[in-house]
Design a protein around this motif. Sequence first.
Motif, PDB file in Angstrom:
ATOM      1  N   GLU A 175       0.875  -1.172   0.000  1.00 26.01           N
ATOM      2  CA  GLU A 175       0.000   0.000   0.000  1.00 26.01           C
ATOM      3  C   GLU A 175       0.907   1.215   0.000  1.00 26.01           C
ATOM      4  O   GLU A 175       1.639   1.454   0.965  1.00 26.01           O
ATOM      5  N   LEU A 176       0.831   1.983  -1.083  1.00 30.32           N
ATOM      6  CA  LEU A 176       1.847   2.991  -1.335  1.00 30.32           C
ATOM      7  C   LEU A 176       1.238   4.397  -1.323  1.00 30.32           C
ATOM      8  O   LEU A 176       0.285   4.649  -0.617  1.00 30.32           O
ATOM      9  N   GLY A 177       1.825   5.293  -2.095  1.00 34.88           N
ATOM     10  CA  GLY A 177       1.437   6.687  -2.030  1.00 34.88           C
ATOM     11  C   GLY A 177       0.040   6.959  -2.548  1.00 34.88           C
ATOM     12  O   GLY A 177      -0.587   6.125  -3.206  1.00 34.88           O
ATOM     13  N   GLY A 178      -0.435   8.161  -2.267  1.00 38.27           N
ATOM     14  CA  GLY A 178      -1.746   8.571  -2.747  1.00 38.27           C
ATOM     15  C   GLY A 178      -1.796  10.065  -2.985  1.00 38.27           C
ATOM     16  O   GLY A 178      -1.007  10.830  -2.422  1.00 38.27           O
ATOM     17  N   ARG A 209      -0.658   9.429 -11.090  1.00 43.90           N
ATOM     18  CA  ARG A 209      -0.135   8.056 -11.071  1.00 43.90           C
ATOM     19  C   ARG A 209      -0.654   7.265  -9.880  1.00 43.90           C
ATOM     20  O   ARG A 209      -0.414   6.067  -9.773  1.00 43.90           O
ATOM     21  N   TYR A 210      -1.351   7.933  -8.973  1.00 41.38           N
ATOM     22  CA  TYR A 210      -1.854   7.275  -7.771  1.00 41.38           C
ATOM     23  C   TYR A 210      -3.335   6.919  -7.912  1.00 41.38           C
ATOM     24  O   TYR A 210      -4.037   7.447  -8.765  1.00 41.38           O
ATOM     25  N   GLY A 211      -3.800   6.024  -7.022  1.00 39.87           N
ATOM     26  CA  GLY A 211      -5.208   5.660  -7.026  1.00 39.87           C
ATOM     27  C   GLY A 211      -5.604   4.960  -5.741  1.00 39.87           C
ATOM     28  O   GLY A 211      -5.992   3.788  -5.766  1.00 39.87           O
ATOM     29  N   LEU A 212      -5.521   5.685  -4.630  1.00 38.53           N
ATOM     30  CA  LEU A 212      -5.786   5.060  -3.338  1.00 38.53           C
ATOM     31  C   LEU A 212      -7.208   5.336  -2.847  1.00 38.53           C
ATOM     32  O   LEU A 212      -7.983   4.410  -2.599  1.00 38.53           O
ATOM     33  N   LEU A 213      -7.583   6.614  -2.710  1.00 44.01           N
ATOM     34  CA  LEU A 213      -8.911   6.959  -2.196  1.00 44.01           C
ATOM     35  C   LEU A 213      -9.357   8.282  -2.778  1.00 44.01           C
ATOM     36  O   LEU A 213      -8.567   9.222  -2.891  1.00 44.01           O
ATOM     37  N   ASN A 214     -10.628   8.341  -3.158  1.00 45.48           N
ATOM     38  CA  ASN A 214     -11.261   9.589  -3.572  1.00 45.48           C
ATOM     39  C   ASN A 214     -12.573   9.746  -2.820  1.00 45.48           C
ATOM     40  O   ASN A 214     -13.149   8.755  -2.340  1.00 45.48           O
ATOM     41  N   VAL A 215     -13.053  10.985  -2.724  1.00 41.20           N
ATOM     42  CA  VAL A 215     -14.294  11.288  -2.014  1.00 41.20           C
ATOM     43  C   VAL A 215     -15.199  12.100  -2.931  1.00 41.20           C
ATOM     44  O   VAL A 215     -14.729  13.025  -3.611  1.00 41.20           O
ATOM     45  N   VAL A 216     -16.481  11.756  -2.939  1.00 44.65           N
ATOM     46  CA  VAL A 216     -17.466  12.446  -3.768  1.00 44.65           C
ATOM     47  C   VAL A 216     -18.524  13.062  -2.864  1.00 44.65           C
ATOM     48  O   VAL A 216     -19.039  12.388  -1.952  1.00 44.65           O
ATOM     49  N   TRP A 217     -18.857  14.320  -3.132  1.00 43.56           N
ATOM     50  CA  TRP A 217     -19.879  15.027  -2.355  1.00 43.56           C
ATOM     51  C   TRP A 217     -20.997  15.478  -3.295  1.00 43.56           C
ATOM     52  O   TRP A 217     -20.795  16.342  -4.140  1.00 43.56           O
ATOM     53  N   GLY A 274     -18.021   5.031 -10.085  1.00 44.34           N
ATOM     54  CA  GLY A 274     -17.639   4.029 -11.074  1.00 44.34           C
ATOM     55  C   GLY A 274     -16.537   4.487 -11.999  1.00 44.34           C
ATOM     56  O   GLY A 274     -15.754   3.680 -12.506  1.00 44.34           O
ATOM     57  N   GLY A 275     -16.438   5.804 -12.238  1.00 42.14           N
ATOM     58  CA  GLY A 275     -15.417   6.310 -13.145  1.00 42.14           C
ATOM     59  C   GLY A 275     -14.087   6.609 -12.499  1.00 42.14           C
ATOM     60  O   GLY A 275     -13.072   6.769 -13.194  1.00 42.14           O
ATOM     61  N   LEU A 276     -14.049   6.684 -11.173  1.00 49.55           N
ATOM     62  CA  LEU A 276     -12.806   7.037 -10.488  1.00 49.55           C
ATOM     63  C   LEU A 276     -11.872   5.838 -10.375  1.00 49.55           C
ATOM     64  O   LEU A 276     -12.310   4.735 -10.049  1.00 49.55           O
ATOM     65  N   GLU A 277     -10.608   6.070 -10.620  1.00 52.39           N
ATOM     66  CA  GLU A 277      -9.604   5.003 -10.608  1.00 52.39           C
ATOM     67  C   GLU A 277      -8.916   4.978  -9.249  1.00 52.39           C
ATOM     68  O   GLU A 277      -7.814   5.499  -9.073  1.00 52.39           O
ATOM     69  N   SER A 278      -9.588   4.371  -8.279  1.00 56.90           N
ATOM     70  CA  SER A 278      -9.010   4.265  -6.938  1.00 56.90           C
ATOM     71  C   SER A 278      -9.581   3.052  -6.240  1.00 56.90           C
ATOM     72  O   SER A 278     -10.700   2.615  -6.544  1.00 56.90           O
ATOM     73  N   GLY A 279      -8.816   2.520  -5.304  1.00 54.01           N
ATOM     74  CA  GLY A 279      -9.251   1.331  -4.579  1.00 54.01           C
ATOM     75  C   GLY A 279     -10.430   1.584  -3.671  1.00 54.01           C
ATOM     76  O   GLY A 279     -11.195   0.671  -3.363  1.00 54.01           O
ATOM     77  N   THR A 280     -10.600   2.826  -3.217  1.00 51.48           N
ATOM     78  CA  THR A 280     -11.732   3.203  -2.376  1.00 51.48           C
ATOM     79  C   THR A 280     -12.330   4.504  -2.887  1.00 51.48           C
ATOM     80  O   THR A 280     -11.594   5.428  -3.254  1.00 51.48           O
ATOM     81  N   GLY A 320      -4.781  -0.037  -3.419  1.00 51.83           N
ATOM     82  CA  GLY A 320      -4.550   0.976  -4.436  1.00 51.83           C
ATOM     83  C   GLY A 320      -4.672   0.492  -5.859  1.00 51.83           C
ATOM     84  O   GLY A 320      -4.456  -0.685  -6.156  1.00 51.83           O
ATOM     85  N   TYR A 321      -5.052   1.410  -6.728  1.00 54.30           N
ATOM     86  CA  TYR A 321      -4.910   1.250  -8.173  1.00 54.30           C
ATOM     87  C   TYR A 321      -3.583   1.881  -8.583  1.00 54.30           C
ATOM     88  O   TYR A 321      -2.969   2.634  -7.828  1.00 54.30           O
ATOM     89  N   LYS A 322      -3.144   1.553  -9.777  1.00 58.07           N
ATOM     90  CA  LYS A 322      -1.959   2.155 -10.380  1.00 58.07           C
ATOM     91  C   LYS A 322      -0.767   2.078  -9.415  1.00 58.07           C
ATOM     92  O   LYS A 322      -0.496   1.008  -8.860  1.00 58.07           O
TER      93      LYS A 322
END
Length: 477
Positions: free
Chosen positions: A251-254, A405-413, A425-431, A448-450
């Motif tokens: 589990e690396l950078g984000g 280049r990262y894909g760990l976590l994104n948040v949608v409001w 569904g379109g976001l490239e992240s593990g969470t 993570g992704y990527k």
Amino acid sequence: MSPDINAYGYVIDGDRRRPNDAVRVSDPSTGKVFATVPEAGTEGADDAIASADTASEAWAEFDAVERGRILDKVADAIRANADRLGHLETRAMGRPVSESRASARAAAGYFEYYAGLTDKVEGKQIPLPTDGDHLDYTVREPYGVTAQIVPWNAPIVLAARGIAPALAAGNTTVAKAPRQAPLSVIELGVIAGDVGLPDGVLNVVTGSGSGTGTTLIRDDRVRAVEFTGSTSTGTKVMQTAAESITDVHLELGGKGANIVFADADLDAALECVAATFNNAGQLCFAPTRVFVQSDIYDEFVDRAVERVEALTVGPAADDPDVGPVVTADARDNVAAFVNSVREGDGRVLTGGEIPRETGHFYAPTLVDGVADDAPIACEEVFGPVVTLHEFDTAAEAVERANNTRYGLLNVVWTDQVARAHTVAGGLESGTVAVNDYPVLSPAAVSGGYKQSGIGRSKGTQALKAFTQTKNVILSLD
């Protein structure tokens, strides 16, 4: 040695060992050394692996229900010692003390969760098209000796996140405590032994990554490695593990994003911005890029500045909103990122300064007007800095959030359920979290992704990650 400096030893086969006092542990709030630990090095790491290897067969054959009872006792003991463990972690890495105590309680939650799964490591039967002449089934077996390379930014909880499922699945573990903040992980090893975890099942060593850590990863008795840390170091871990074809979980950078639509609950989204400064922004999953829809951008910026300026900054033991970063070098790195904004076209909206002469502090900082590919917007700052960006459409927000280049976590409001699902569904992240942050649970799978990692932590997937599948085909003739 000064009477104000405490000496700690690492833990092998149930015993503390202190062959030297080579590693000095400093308090980021003051910059003063308050403890020492040994450099285990090649010799200490080898002894720890040998201990884990000796204990491996018996622990794998241990009654699964009883294994769970022991892990449950570890959970209870961590919870009973949460204040002490939190204090140690706060002294060593500067996290506000209430956050550190919560982190220790969360560590107990991991052991409690996986204690309930020890007798649920199951295989399955596979039907074969052979007219019933064969019985085919799978079993899941532990690797044996595993290594855990624990990061400094949340040592006790991230150690528990990897150690608990490894032990629950029947593996033994050698954990390398982080050089900057080793004390809570050392004490975890002691606590586990005190409540009945057999000697050698969990060993904790200390020292550098290049010395102690590399020895663990390279040894062919270690069959799986769990690493949490930077992408650059994770790449080296993967390369070293490849020499002995050792399984790795990384589990690396984000560089996560907050995407705030015009219909969002702005009060909640602003609290998320404030929460991004937890642990002085030293969290790999922190959504440090905030994309705000143009209709509300100006209002959001004004309110975000007001909210961030209300955050308190001070010594971690005083339990401020924001404590120091871990080292003077880390502080200077943050300052360099922010200074690059001043030299370009961006704006430093608030913060952007060193607020105290003593300790390794940097003021909570908001920046806008920077390009998406500016270093501060696309690289891990790992400090109390958030960038603000304006967008028009959902498709644009998703594209720009994914442009990393990262894909760990994104948040949608957003208040629209359909939009939330589409954007997630379109976001490239593990969470992807929707309308809340942070949401942390041992049961919620993460990864993570990527270039944010390989494999998954938490949940039942972590239990599977620490086992190997064996297929058995039995002729019925």
